[in-house]
Structure formats: C-alpha cells, structure tokens
Write an enzyme that holds these catalytic residues in place. Structure first.
Site, PDB file in Angstrom:
ATOM      1  N   GLY A  12      18.714 -12.076  -9.528  1.00 51.59           N
ATOM      2  CA  GLY A  12      17.434 -12.757  -9.458  1.00 51.59           C
ATOM      3  C   GLY A  12      16.303 -11.952 -10.067  1.00 51.59           C
ATOM      4  N   ILE A  13      15.092 -12.505 -10.003  1.00 52.70           N
ATOM      5  CA  ILE A  13      13.929 -11.849 -10.596  1.00 52.70           C
ATOM      6  C   ILE A  13      13.680 -10.486  -9.952  1.00 52.70           C
ATOM      7  CG2 ILE A  13      11.397 -11.958 -10.760  1.00 52.70           C
ATOM      8  CD1 ILE A  13      11.591 -14.897 -11.241  1.00 52.70           C
ATOM      9  N   ARG A  34      26.490 -13.934  -5.764  1.00 56.13           N
ATOM     10  CA  ARG A  34      27.669 -14.803  -5.791  1.00 56.13           C
ATOM     11  C   ARG A  34      28.407 -14.664  -7.109  1.00 56.13           C
ATOM     12  NH1 ARG A  34      24.263 -18.974  -3.187  1.00 56.13           N
ATOM     13  NH2 ARG A  34      23.774 -19.618  -5.312  1.00 56.13           N
ATOM     14  N   ASP A  48      29.363 -14.005  -1.092  1.00 56.07           N
ATOM     15  CA  ASP A  48      28.483 -15.085  -0.658  1.00 56.07           C
ATOM     16  C   ASP A  48      28.010 -14.757   0.755  1.00 56.07           C
ATOM     17  OD1 ASP A  48      27.322 -17.457   0.272  1.00 56.07           O
ATOM     18  OD2 ASP A  48      28.740 -18.739  -0.783  1.00 56.07           O
ATOM     19  N   THR A  71      16.957 -12.122  -1.854  1.00 54.49           N
ATOM     20  CA  THR A  71      17.553 -13.432  -2.087  1.00 54.49           C
ATOM     21  C   THR A  71      17.251 -14.351  -0.922  1.00 54.49           C
ATOM     22  OG1 THR A  71      19.612 -14.561  -2.722  1.00 54.49           O
ATOM     23  CG2 THR A  71      19.763 -12.889  -0.976  1.00 54.49           C
ATOM     24  N   LYS A 112       4.277 -16.277   2.494  1.00 54.83           N
ATOM     25  CA  LYS A 112       4.443 -17.354   3.488  1.00 54.83           C
ATOM     26  C   LYS A 112       4.148 -16.904   4.917  1.00 54.83           C
ATOM     27  CE  LYS A 112       7.604 -19.978   0.627  1.00 54.83           C
ATOM     28  NZ  LYS A 112       7.629 -18.957  -0.449  1.00 54.83           N
ATOM     29  N   TYR A 144      10.932 -16.849   6.779  1.00 59.45           N
ATOM     30  CA  TYR A 144      10.705 -15.424   6.568  1.00 59.45           C
ATOM     31  C   TYR A 144      10.542 -14.686   7.897  1.00 59.45           C
ATOM     32  CZ  TYR A 144      10.185 -15.678   1.475  1.00 59.45           C
ATOM     33  OH  TYR A 144      10.410 -15.827   0.126  1.00 59.45           O
ATOM     34  N   ILE A 170       5.680 -13.902  -8.268  1.00 63.73           N
ATOM     35  CA  ILE A 170       6.309 -12.798  -8.996  1.00 63.73           C
ATOM     36  C   ILE A 170       6.501 -13.163 -10.463  1.00 63.73           C
ATOM     37  CG2 ILE A 170       8.357 -11.334  -9.152  1.00 63.73           C
ATOM     38  CD1 ILE A 170       8.701 -11.873  -6.092  1.00 63.73           C
ATOM     39  N   MET A 179      12.358 -19.749  -8.152  1.00 53.87           N
ATOM     40  CA  MET A 179      10.909 -19.542  -8.081  1.00 53.87           C
ATOM     41  C   MET A 179      10.501 -18.668  -9.262  1.00 53.87           C
ATOM     42  SD  MET A 179      10.174 -19.166  -3.991  1.00 53.87           S
ATOM     43  CE  MET A 179      11.021 -17.612  -3.757  1.00 53.87           C
TER      44      MET A 179
END
Length: 353
Positions: A12-13, A34, A48, A71, A112, A144, A170, A179
């Site tokens: 991911g980012i 994954r 996973d 993640t 959040k 969160y 981000i 996102m």
C-alpha cells in the site's frame, strides 16, 4: 546486528514507503500482504489477516523488533468495519505472540479519531482545529478506535511498546489502493487534458477557501521509524503532517500547471469526482492503449469516493504537530513538492501519460 521490521500492508501507499525507508536505514524488512509485490531489500510474506490459522503459519517463528500496521479492510458499514479491522489486528498480534510480539507496534490510523467514521464523516459536533492528540474520542463507534484498543490490550498483556500515527490525507504511490488522492487527481487531470474537459475542483467552498494540510508517505514513514528509536514516544499517539498549510484554490492551480492545464473557475458548487469520472473507465482504457501505460484499469488507480470525502468536507481541517516537534521530530515536506514528486514517479512508471 540488523533489526527486523514487519510491515503489514507492504504493497500500500504507507506500507511501501515504510518498507523503503526502513530498508534504506539498514533494517531487515519483512513485507506482509495478501499478494506482496517485489521490492528491493524487502522479504515478502504472503498472508491474509482475516484468516488466523493461515496467518499463524505464515508468521511462525518470526520475531520482529518492530511491527508497522498500515492496512485496513473497507466494509459496507461501520459496524462491519469495526468487526473486520479489529479482528485483523487481533489475529496479527496473536500470531506473533508465540515468538514474541516485538518491542514496538505502530498502527497507522488517520484523522477519523477527530472527524468520525465514513458514515458520519465531518458531521455533528467535532473538536476544534487544529486537531491535537489530547482531544478525547468522539462519542461514536469508529474502527480506528477498535484497532487501537486491540493494540493497547495486547501491549498490556505482552509488554511491548506502541505508537499510533495519525496522518491527514496521504500522498504516495501505490496501485490498487482504496484511499489515493494524489493518483486520483493525476488520472483526472490526465483525462481532462486528453479530452478537453474542464479541470474543475470537485469539493466544497469551505475546502476551496479554507486552510488544510496533508501528509507525504515517506515523511510518515520517517516519523514511524523515529518513534521506534525515541523513548519519549513510547505509548504515545501522534499527528503526522507535512508541516505546511495551504488552500485548495492555490493548490488546484499548482496541480493544473504541472499537467499543462488551465484550472476551471470554481463557483462554490460541489461536483464530486464520482460524478465527473463516472463514465471514464473506457476513456482511460483507450488512453492507456494509446500511450502504452502499464495499468488500463481505472479502478486500480483512482478512488474518487475517498477524494470526494476529503474535498467535500464542510469544515476547515488543520492538524497540530507540536507534540512531535517538542520531542525532536522536525522533518518538513512542502505539499506541492510531494504532489509533483508523485506525479513524476507515476509518469516514470508509465502509470500516467
């Protein structure tokens, strides 16, 4: 001896940036996803988080010094978000427990805790801005919060330290990320340039005129690494932003200029990207074929829904970094430069024309 880091969500980012920063700092990096992608200096771990038995097998015998959790799994409702995402963190820490859970666990959340979950995003009574870490939790369920509580409970049980990292939106490079404002805007701008469609700001007048900030993925990764080496950061939550503030009426023009566009006039009417880009899958596929791009599937690059959530907020959002500054983290990243670096990387990888 090199320290070992487990980066959860390494494709991911945030995870890919964290893996790069840790590897450059001499850490042995395990990248869990994954379907982990190949990255220099990163040992892939395929697992996973929602399958505890298989996860335990994949992590058997691994005892990382630090665990970075970057993640989450998007579900249809906040109740389902809480169920799924709390279980993922619980499964991870349970799987690591037999060999030792690590000395430091660092989940990445976001704003959040201050803005509320997607179902009530930016609505109701919200804390004053700038958001500060000592502001209490909102009186609303939030996945969160559930993830943090899983970390806190495991830390009390197993004796490791933790730090929570709360970035604003981000900026970073990843394909297939849910996102991803920077790449979404790059794709939108590329389509506008190709088709002659106006490059129109999609969000609210408050976001257009008001102050805001953002977070570069590599700055966030450096902040996470800093927290593992700073005793005063143990068991603390931190906001993480670039250090500058801007108004979208200025930034929109900067982005337009990079793509050789003239920004469309903004009259205060919200016109979401989900609406503007609703029929763009075929256009992007054709554009990708003409320019020899690496990813013809628009849904793998753009996440209009998330960009709309950020740019459509009816409140000004600024995030305080005073807590980190007092403890010695002084990194700074101009946000327009972060956007431009991302656009250059996307072009270099043939993801935009």
């Amino acid at each position: 001896m090199a320290r070992t880091a487990l980066v959860v969500g390494s494709s991911g980012i945030v995870g890919s940036a964290a893996a790069d920063v840790l590897a450059a700092a001499g850490w042995h990096v395990l990248g869990l996803a994954r379907q982990p992608s190949a990255r220099p200096g990163v040992t892939p771990v395929a697992a996973d988080l929602q399958k505890p038995a298989a996860l335990a097998t994949a992590l058997a015998g691994l005892a990382p010094d630090a665990v970075f959790i970057a993640t989450w799994s998007r579900q249809a409702t906040e109740a389902e978000n809480i169920r799924a995402n709390a279980a993922m963190v619980r499964n991870l820490l349970d799987a690591l427990r037999p060999a030792g859970s690590g000395r430091h666990v660092a989940p990445v959340t976001g704003l959040k805790p201050y803005l509320g979950p997607f179902e009530a995003y930016g609505q109701g009574m919200l804390p004053q801005t700038p958001f500060r870490e000592d502001q209490g939790r909102l009186d609303v369920e939030n996945f969160y919060y559930a993830q943090e509580d899983e970390v806190f409970a495991a830390a009390a049980r197993d004796g490791f330290g933790w730090s929570v990292h709360r970035p604003h939106t981000i900026i970073g490079k990843a394909v297939g990320n849910a996102m991803n404002m920077g790449t979404t805007l790059a794709v939108h701008a590329s389509l506008c340039r190709e088709t002659g469609r106006p490059f129109r700001f999609p969000g609210s007048a408050v976001q257009w005129k008001g102050l805001t900030d953002m977070t570069d993925a590599h700055l966030l990764a450096r902040h996470m690494l800093w927290a593992t080496a700073t005793p005063a950061a143990r068991n603390q939550a931190f906001n993480v932003v670039n250090g500058d503030v801007f108004r979208w009426e200025w930034m929109w023009g900067r982005i337009a200029q990079w793509f050789g566009l003239q920004p469309a006039a903004f009259d205060g009417t919200v016109l979401p990207l989900e609406t503007q880009m609703a029929g763009d899958a075929g256009l992007w596929r054709d554009l990708a074929a003409r320019h020899g791009l690496a990813e013809p599937d628009l849904s793998r690059l753009a996440s209009p829904w998330h960009t709309d959530a950020d740019l459509g907020r009816p409140i000004e959002v600024v995030t305080d970094m005073g807590k980190s500054r007092r403890l010695g983290f002084t990194d700074y990243q101009p946000t327009d430069d972060a956007f431009f670096a991302l656009f250059e990387a996307l072009r270099a990888d043939r993801l935009i024309p």
